[in-house]
Design a protein around this motif. Structure first.
Motif, PDB file in Angstrom:
ATOM      1  N   ILE A  99       0.870  -1.496  -0.013  1.00 14.96           N
ATOM      2  CA  ILE A  99      -0.271   0.024   0.125  1.00 14.96           C
ATOM      3  C   ILE A  99       0.404   1.191  -0.149  1.00 14.96           C
ATOM      4  O   ILE A  99       1.749   1.358   1.033  1.00 14.96           O
ATOM      5  N   ARG A 100       0.368   2.276  -0.778  1.00 19.12           N
ATOM      6  CA  ARG A 100       1.596   3.339  -1.279  1.00 19.12           C
ATOM      7  C   ARG A 100       1.105   4.291   0.119  1.00 19.12           C
ATOM      8  O   ARG A 100       0.308   4.618   0.211  1.00 19.12           O
ATOM      9  N   PHE A 101       2.235   5.080   0.287  1.00 19.03           N
ATOM     10  CA  PHE A 101       2.393   5.785   1.484  1.00 19.03           C
ATOM     11  C   PHE A 101       2.384   7.519   0.788  1.00 19.03           C
ATOM     12  O   PHE A 101       2.098   8.258   1.064  1.00 19.03           O
ATOM     13  N   THR A 102       3.326   7.658  -0.392  1.00 23.63           N
ATOM     14  CA  THR A 102       3.889   8.535  -1.543  1.00 23.63           C
ATOM     15  C   THR A 102       3.208   7.700  -2.424  1.00 23.63           C
ATOM     16  O   THR A 102       3.297   6.540  -3.524  1.00 23.63           O
ATOM     17  N   HIS A 103       3.517   8.860  -3.372  1.00 21.71           N
ATOM     18  CA  HIS A 103       3.040   9.071  -4.567  1.00 21.71           C
ATOM     19  C   HIS A 103       3.563  10.111  -5.403  1.00 21.71           C
ATOM     20  O   HIS A 103       2.960  11.407  -4.780  1.00 21.71           O
ATOM     21  N   THR A 104       3.587   9.909  -7.003  1.00 24.15           N
ATOM     22  CA  THR A 104       3.721  11.620  -7.230  1.00 24.15           C
ATOM     23  C   THR A 104       2.557  12.153  -8.300  1.00 24.15           C
ATOM     24  O   THR A 104       2.314  12.854  -7.687  1.00 24.15           O
ATOM     25  N   ASP A 105       1.679  11.663  -8.188  1.00 18.66           N
ATOM     26  CA  ASP A 105       0.641  11.200  -8.598  1.00 18.66           C
ATOM     27  C   ASP A 105      -0.765  11.479  -7.074  1.00 18.66           C
ATOM     28  O   ASP A 105      -1.185  10.468  -6.169  1.00 18.66           O
ATOM     29  N   PRO A 106      -1.000  12.138  -6.399  1.00 15.60           N
ATOM     30  CA  PRO A 106      -1.578  12.067  -5.009  1.00 15.60           C
ATOM     31  C   PRO A 106      -2.704  11.521  -4.637  1.00 15.60           C
ATOM     32  O   PRO A 106      -3.050  10.846  -4.744  1.00 15.60           O
ATOM     33  N   ARG A 107      -3.480  10.710  -6.117  1.00 15.48           N
ATOM     34  CA  ARG A 107      -4.611   9.904  -6.575  1.00 15.48           C
ATOM     35  C   ARG A 107      -4.133   8.538  -6.169  1.00 15.48           C
ATOM     36  O   ARG A 107      -4.931   7.944  -6.068  1.00 15.48           O
ATOM     37  N   GLN A 108      -3.056   8.121  -6.682  1.00 16.85           N
ATOM     38  CA  GLN A 108      -2.173   6.897  -6.577  1.00 16.85           C
ATOM     39  C   GLN A 108      -2.154   6.553  -4.735  1.00 16.85           C
ATOM     40  O   GLN A 108      -1.919   5.580  -4.892  1.00 16.85           O
ATOM     41  N   ILE A 109      -2.317   7.337  -3.807  1.00 18.35           N
ATOM     42  CA  ILE A 109      -1.509   7.244  -2.674  1.00 18.35           C
ATOM     43  C   ILE A 109      -2.369   6.384  -2.327  1.00 18.35           C
ATOM     44  O   ILE A 109      -3.833   6.444  -2.301  1.00 18.35           O
ATOM     45  N   GLY A 110      -2.118   5.404  -1.125  1.00 16.80           N
ATOM     46  CA  GLY A 110      -3.750   4.314  -0.806  1.00 16.80           C
ATOM     47  C   GLY A 110      -3.271   3.366  -1.235  1.00 16.80           C
ATOM     48  O   GLY A 110      -4.718   2.519  -0.952  1.00 16.80           O
ATOM     49  N   GLY A 111      -3.222   3.262  -2.898  1.00 17.02           N
ATOM     50  CA  GLY A 111      -3.733   1.808  -3.906  1.00 17.02           C
ATOM     51  C   GLY A 111      -2.748   1.304  -3.972  1.00 17.02           C
ATOM     52  O   GLY A 111      -1.080   1.721  -3.005  1.00 17.02           O
ATOM     53  N   PRO A 112      -2.532  -0.066  -3.802  1.00 18.01           N
ATOM     54  CA  PRO A 112      -1.181  -0.746  -4.509  1.00 18.01           C
ATOM     55  C   PRO A 112      -0.160  -0.570  -4.957  1.00 18.01           C
ATOM     56  O   PRO A 112      -0.464  -0.465  -7.012  1.00 18.01           O
TER      57      PRO A 112
END
Length: 531
Positions: A99-112
Motif C-alpha cells: 500500500i502506497r504512502f507516497t506517489h507522484t500522483d497524489p490520487r495513487q496514494i493508498g493504492g497497491p
C-alpha cells in the motif's frame, strides 16, 4: 562488364574504395557510439534510482515515519522534493503489503504498488524494467528497516523509459557532428591523396599500368645496352646487360657493388670511355627530369639527383681498332719507306749521271745494309711476325718524327708455338700502346725511346723507356684505372685508353705493370708464363 559509375583510373578506384571504407567506418562508429550512449544511459539510470532509493530507505526518519502511522503526511513532501531535485519519474514509499504512502500522483496514494516486491521483502535491493501507472520505467525497490532490523516498508524509485529515450536523443546531434566532422576531414585527406596518385600514375588504369610494366620489363631484359637508374645513394634498377657488363651480383644491387666511376653524380656525360678489368665500356649519363606538375616536388625531395646510365660494350670494337691501328702503323711505315727510297734512288741516279758510279754503289749498299741488318736481327730474335711488323713500323714512325727508337740487344722472343703467355693481338696492344705513349712523352730536346721484349722460363717481359719526365705514382694509378693521359691537346690533360688497355690485358693474365724513373721514364710489364 565494367560498371559505368566505377572509376577507370587507378587513383579513382583507390579513392573510391577508400571513400567507401571511410564512410562505412564512420557510420558504424556513429551507430556504435549511439548504442553505447544508450547503454550507458540505462546503466546510469539504474545506478541513480538505486542510490536515491537506498538513501531514503537507510534514513532513520523514513522508518520512524512509517511506524508513527503518519507516513504520508511526513514523507510525501520529502519524496517530492527529492524527485524534483534528481529529475526522476517517481519515488514511492509503501508498506510491506504494497500500500502506497507516497506517489507522484497524489490520487495513487493508498493504492497497491504495481511491480515486484518479493526481493525487497527478503531484504534485497532489486531493479527491473516494469510498466506502472506512469508507463514503462527503470525502477529500484529497497527495503526499509527499523532499529531492530525488521522490514517495516519499502522505497521504490524509477525513471520512465521515455525520459531515458529523450536523454539518449539529446546526444544524437553531438555524435552526428563528430561523425560528420571525421568524415569530412577524411574526405579532404582522400582528395589530397587522389591528386597525388593522379600525378604519379598519370591517370592510368590498373590494367594499363600492368601492361606498361610488363612491356617495360620485357624491354629492359632484352635491350643490348646496359641500363642503370641511380637515385642518390640507391640503385633503383639494373638490367641484365648492365649486370653482365659490370659483373654485378644477382638480387639487390648496392652502391658499393658499382665501379668507382658510377659512385658519383655526373649527369650530362656523353660517350665517356671507361676500362674495367676485362672490358672497354662507353658510358652515357642523363639526369631524370620530373614532369611539369611534379618537378618542384621532386626537386624538394632530392629527386633531381636521379640519373639514367646507359653502358655499351666496346671491347671487341676496341680490339678491332687496335688491329686497325697496327695496320695503319705498317701503312705509314711503308709510305715513309717508299718516300725515303724514292729520295735515295734519286740520289743514286744523280751520282751515276755525275759520273761517280763507285760513290753511288757505296751509298746504296750502306743504306741497304743498315735497313737489312735491323730486319735480319728482328727476324732472328723475334719469332712472332706481328711483333716484328710492329717494331719495324714503330721504328719507321719514330724516324719520321725525329725520335731515336732503339730495340735493345736483350730483345728475344720465340714464336707463338713456344708458349707465349699473351696472344699476338694482346702483345701488339700492350707494346704498341707503351711505345706510342713513350714517343708522345719523350723529351723534345733529346727524343729517344728504348724497347726491350724478352721471354724466359718464368715470364714475358716488355720494357719501354723514354727521355721524358715520367709519371708519379698517383698519376700512373689514375692512368691505369681510367685511361688518364698527360698528353697536351690544347688543354692541360685529356683522357685516353693507352695505359688502361695495357693494364686490362696485364691484369687478365695475372701480370704486373710498373713505372719508375731511373735512366729515363721506364714502364715495365711482366706476365707469368703459362703453365
Amino acid at each position: 562488364m565494367r560498371r559505368a559509375w566505377w572509376p577507370r583510373s587507378l587513383a579513382g578506384q583507390a579513392i573510391a574504395l577508400q571513400v567507401l571504407v571511410i564512410t562505412i567506418v564512420v557510420a558504424t562508429g556513429s551507430i556504435l557510439a549511439l548504442i553505447d550512449a544508450r547503454q550507458d544511459g540505462d546503466a546510469a539510470a539504474r545506478q541513480q534510482v538505486v542510490s536515491i532509493a537506498t538513501a531514503l530507505a537507510d534514513a532513520p526518519s523514513t522508518a520512524a515515519a512509517i511506524e508513527s502511522h503518519r507516513a504520508t503526511e511526513i514523507l510525501q513532501p520529502v519524496t517530492e522534493a527529492v524527485r524534483t531535485d534528481t529529475d526522476i519519474a517517481f519515488i514511492t514509499i509503501m508498506a510491506p503489503d504494497g500500500i502506497r504512502f507516497t506517489h507522484t500522483d497524489p490520487r495513487q496514494i493508498g493504492g497497491p504498488y504495481i511491480g515486484t516486491r518479493e526481493p525487497a521483502l527478503r531484504g534485497e535491493t532489486y531493479t527491473e524494467v516494469y510498466t506502472g501507472t506512469l508507463g514503462p520505467s527503470v525502477r529500484a525497490i529497497v527495503p526499509v528497516r527499523n532499529t531492530r532490523g525488521q522490514v517495516v516498508g519499502m522505497v521504490a524509485a524509477g525513471i520512465t523509459q521515455q525520459t531515458l529515450a529523450q536523454r539518449w536523443r539529446d546526444q544524437v546531434p553531438a555524435i552526428a557532428v563528430v561523425g560528420l566532422g571525421a568524415l569530412a576531414l577524411s574526405l579532404v585527406g582522400v582528395w589530397a591523396i587522389r591528386r597525388r596518385l593522379l600525378r604519379q600514375t598519370h591517370g592510368l588504369r590498373p590494367d594499363e599500368l600492368r601492361v606498361m610494366y610488363e612491356h617495360h620489363d620485357a624491354i629492359l631484359h632484352s635491350v643490348s645496352e646496359g641500363l642503370i637508374v641511380l637515385d642518390r645513394n640507391r640503385v633503383v634498377l639494373a638490367n641484365d646487360e648492365a649486370r653482365r657488363l659490370l659483373g654485378l651480383p644477382p638480387g639487390e644491387v648496392k652502391p658499393e657493388d658499382l665501379p668507382d666511376f658510377l659512385r658519383s653524380y655526373e649527369p650530362g656525360v656523353r660517350d665517356e670511355l671507361h676500362v674495367t678489368e676485362d672490358r672497354v665500356l662507353v658510358v652515357n649519363r642523363s639526369k631524370v627530369a620530373g614532369s611539369a606538375s611534379g618537378g618542384q616536388e621532386r626537386s624538394d625531395r632530392g629527386m633531381s639527383e636521379s640519373e639514367v646510365v646507359t653502358i655499351r660494350d666496346r671491347t671487341e670494337l676496341q680490339g678491332a681498332l687496335g688491329e686497325l691501328s697496327s695496320l695503319q702503323v705498317l701503312t705509314d711505315s711503308l709510305r715513309a719507306q717508299a718516300h725515303e727510297a724514292a729520295n735515295k734512288l734519286h740520289t743514286v741516279i744523280t751520282m751515276v749521271e755525275m759520273g761517280r758510279p763507285e760513290d753511288a754503289v757505296t751509298f746504296a749498299t750502306a743504306e741497304l745494309a743498315l735497313s737489312q741488318r735491323l730486319v735480319d736481327r728482328l727476324s732472328d730474335d723475334v719469332g712472332e711476325p706481328a711483333l716484328v711488323a710492329l717494331l719495324l713500323g714503330k721504328t719507321a714512325q719514330a724516324d719520321e718524327r725525329g725520335i731515336a727508337l732503339t730495340i735493345t740487344e736483350d730483345t728475344h722472343l720465340p714464336g707463338a708455338s713456344e708458349g707465349l703467355p699473351l696472344t699476338p693481338q694482346e702483345i701488339v696492344t700492350v707494346l704498341g700502346n707503351l711505345v706510342d705513349n713513350a714517343m708522345d712523352a719523350c723529351d723534345r730536346d733529346d727524343p729517344w725511346v728504348e724497347v726491350t721484349v724478352s721471354l724466359d722460363d718464368d715470364e714475358l717481359l716488355m720494357r719501354v723507356a723514354d727521355s721524358g719526365a715520367g709519371m708519379d705514382a698517383d698519376t700512373f694509378a689514375r692512368a691505369m684505372q681510367r685511361g688518364y693521359s698527360t698528353k697536351s691537346d690544347g688543354g692541360t690533360e685529356h683522357h685516353g685508353l693507352g695505359l688502361a688497355l695495357v693494364a686490362q690485358v696485364v691484369a687478365r693474365h695475372g701480370g704486373k705493370l710498373t713505372a719508375d724513373v731511373t735512366y729515363g721514364s721506364v714502364v715495365t710489364v711482366t706476365v707469368p708464363r703459362a703453365a
